[in-house]
Structure formats: C-alpha cells, structure tokens
Design a protein around this motif. Structure first.
Motif, PDB file in Angstrom:
ATOM      1  N   GLU A  16       0.750  -1.229   0.076  1.00  0.00           N
ATOM      2  CA  GLU A  16       0.037  -0.194  -0.042  1.00  0.00           C
ATOM      3  C   GLU A  16       0.936   1.245  -0.083  1.00  0.00           C
ATOM      4  N   GLU A  37       0.009  12.385  -1.607  1.00  0.00           N
ATOM      5  CA  GLU A  37      -1.647  12.132  -0.931  1.00  0.00           C
ATOM      6  C   GLU A  37      -2.529  13.464  -1.113  1.00  0.00           C
ATOM      7  N   THR A  65      -4.091   6.519  17.200  1.00  0.00           N
ATOM      8  CA  THR A  65      -5.462   6.423  16.465  1.00  0.00           C
ATOM      9  C   THR A  65      -5.611   8.010  16.299  1.00  0.00           C
ATOM     10  N   GLY A  87      -9.488  11.148   4.722  1.00  0.00           N
ATOM     11  CA  GLY A  87      -8.819   9.953   5.277  1.00  0.00           C
ATOM     12  C   GLY A  87      -7.807  10.190   6.090  1.00  0.00           C
ATOM     13  N   ALA A  89      -6.582   8.891   8.969  1.00  0.00           N
ATOM     14  CA  ALA A  89      -6.080   7.778   9.813  1.00  0.00           C
ATOM     15  C   ALA A  89      -4.936   7.473   8.834  1.00  0.00           C
ATOM     16  N   LYS A  90      -5.286   7.194   7.582  1.00  0.00           N
ATOM     17  CA  LYS A  90      -4.217   6.511   6.775  1.00  0.00           C
ATOM     18  C   LYS A  90      -3.100   7.331   6.158  1.00  0.00           C
ATOM     19  N   LYS A  91      -3.488   8.692   6.223  1.00  0.00           N
ATOM     20  CA  LYS A  91      -2.640   9.835   5.462  1.00  0.00           C
ATOM     21  C   LYS A  91      -1.687  10.260   6.577  1.00  0.00           C
ATOM     22  N   LYS A 100      -0.413   1.641   9.919  1.00  0.00           N
ATOM     23  CA  LYS A 100      -1.764   2.153  10.144  1.00  0.00           C
ATOM     24  C   LYS A 100      -2.141   2.074  11.803  1.00  0.00           C
TER      25      LYS A 100
ATOM     26  N   ALA B  29     -14.353   5.193  11.846  1.00  0.00           N
ATOM     27  CA  ALA B  29     -13.246   4.509  11.241  1.00  0.00           C
ATOM     28  C   ALA B  29     -13.252   4.594   9.754  1.00  0.00           C
ATOM     29  N   ASN B  33     -10.580   6.708   7.062  1.00  0.00           N
ATOM     30  CA  ASN B  33     -10.154   6.038   6.073  1.00  0.00           C
ATOM     31  C   ASN B  33     -10.711   6.803   4.794  1.00  0.00           C
TER      32      ASN B  33
END
Lengths: 105, 167
Positions: A16, A37, A65, A87, A89-91, A100, B29, B33
């Motif tokens: 990923e 991103e 988190t 997004g 959390a992922k970024k 992650k 969540a 995402n």
C-alpha cells in the motif's frame, strides 16, 4: 515488500506504499509522500500532527489513532480532518512513515 | 485520487448504550479512511441525537443473555445475571455504569462527545421525519451535528450508491 526511491533515498515499502521501517523516514520523504497524498505543502499544523505521531508511535511503529492524536497533540478533530482531508488515519500514518493505527477510535 | 469516495450510510434505530456505539465506531473508522459517511436516526435511535436523552442512554441486564456475572469482576464463568436480580431497582443503572466505565477505560468518548467528533469530521446526520412527528420532537431538541429532518424517501435518494448498514 518492495523498495522505492523517494527524496534521494531508497526505502522499503509495503503493497500500500507505507514505509515498513520507520527509521528510514526523513522530513524530505514526508514532503514527497504528502504530495502524493494530495497535500502540496506541509504547514506547521501538519508538522505538529506528524511530529506527535512519530513521538507517540509504539515499538511496532504503528501510528496513533485519530482520537489519540486529537487528545494528545491539541489539534482538534475539525483541524485534523482539514489538514489531512479524505482519510486522516491512513494519510497521517503514511506521511509520518508509520504503520496504520492499531486501535479503533 | 480524484475518483468519488466510497459511500457508507448507517441507519441507527436503537437507543440503548450498547447499540449506540457500533455506528459511531464504524462511522469514525470510515471517516478516518476517507469515506463519505451518512447517519440516519430513526425510532429509538433518536435518543442518540436528542439533547435531553443522549447523556442518559442505558443498558438493562434483564433478558440480556450475553451479560454475565463475570463482567462485574466476579469470576463465575458463564453464569448469567439472573433475570430476577435484573428487575431489582438500580440494576439497570448499575449495569449502565459498568459499561460506561469499561468504555471510558478504553479512552472511547461518551456518546455526546463521539457524535460531535463525527460531525466535526464531516459525517452528515439526519433525523427521521416519521420519528420526529411520532415523538413530538423539534429541530431544537437535537444536538448540533444534525443537519436536517428528512423522510425515508429522501434518505434513500441521498444515499444513492452507498453501502447501507442497519443497526
């Protein structure tokens, strides 16, 4: 696991595109990953979040988190979602060279 | 990066403390995402957005076969809380306190704060028109994140292409 060249360094990434070794991360890499991103310029607000994530990442190298970021860094939920839109959390994890988040909230 | 984000919508129809959290956690969540998130509150789920009710959601031990004595720290394995005990005054408050403490120990916020987090993160929240009429509620009774009161048909229209989860 593959390697890729970014900001003049060769780093290991997963399928990923996340760095698999947080110690290979540099600020220059963060700037390049942020562009990928969709974040053209990392401001002080972005760095506050990235620095917090780097500092509070566990031994396993997982990003905190979103709730941990907002309660720990002083950046509000609204700010966090506007700094890292679509997004966070992922970024945040990807740009900070971390895995992650491992928690749900 | 320019393609449309995945869309997800939750229909929240329950007003008990334990059934409030699934949509909040999944919705959070999903926002984290990068998904487009819609929450629709109907029937007992109205308690989650009702400013007079949101801090008072409860969990009753009566007829709850998953709630075991061991949750109270008594190591009794699969022994349930007897229904006859569950009907005693104060047992619902006790079970509620127990669950609230467990949730808080995980640094998961109370429902009102969680709803604000979702709103701040861009979740769209709507109240069900029929429930509003049935329970004699007004827009002023709702927490800030609720954008509008909509009919079932409007909800169906606005969630075109979304994955819909009924809770």
């Amino acid at each position: 696991m593959t390697t890729r060249a970014i900001a003049g360094k060769i780093v290991e990434v997963n399928e990923e595109g996340f760095l698999t070794d947080a110690s290979q991360w540099t600020k220059e890499i963060a700037v390049e990953l942020a562009k990928e991103e969709g974040i053209d310029l990392l401001t002080d607000g972005h760095w506050k979040v990235i620095d917090f994530a780097r500092t509070s990442a566990g031994n396993g190298g997982a990003s905190p988190t979103l709730r941990a970021i907002t309660s720990g860094s002083g950046v509000s939920t609204k700010e966090l979602f506007s700094l890292f839109p679509k997004g966070p959390a992922k970024k945040v994890a990807k740009i900070a060279g971390l895995g992650k988040p491992e928690g749900c909230v | 990066m320019s393609e449309e984000p995945r869309k997800i919508a939750f229909i929240c129809s329950k007003g008990t403390l334990d059934m409030a959290y699934p949509a909040l956690i999944m919705g959070w969540a999903a926002l984290g995402n990068g998904l487009d998130v819609t929450l629709f509150f109907t029937f007992w789920g109205m308690d989650l957005i009702n400013t007079h009710r949101v801090d008072r959601l409860e969990l009753a031990p009566v007829a709850n076969t998953s709630m075991k004595m061991s949750m109270m720290g008594v190591k009794t394995g699969n022994l349930g809380i007897p229904n006859i005990m569950g009907v005693l005054p104060g047992m619902t408050a006790f079970a509620t306190k127990l669950m609230r403490d467990k949730i808080s120990d995980l640094d998961v916020p109370p429902v009102r704060e969680f709803m604000q987090m979702l709103a701040d993160a861009g979740a769209k929240m709507y109240a069900c028109k029929m429930s509003v009429d049935m329970m004699d509620l007004k827009k002023e009774d709702f927490i800030d994140g609720v954008q509008d009161i909509v009919t079932a048909a409007e909800f169906i229209d606005m969630t075109d292409g979304a994955q819909i989860i009924f809770i």
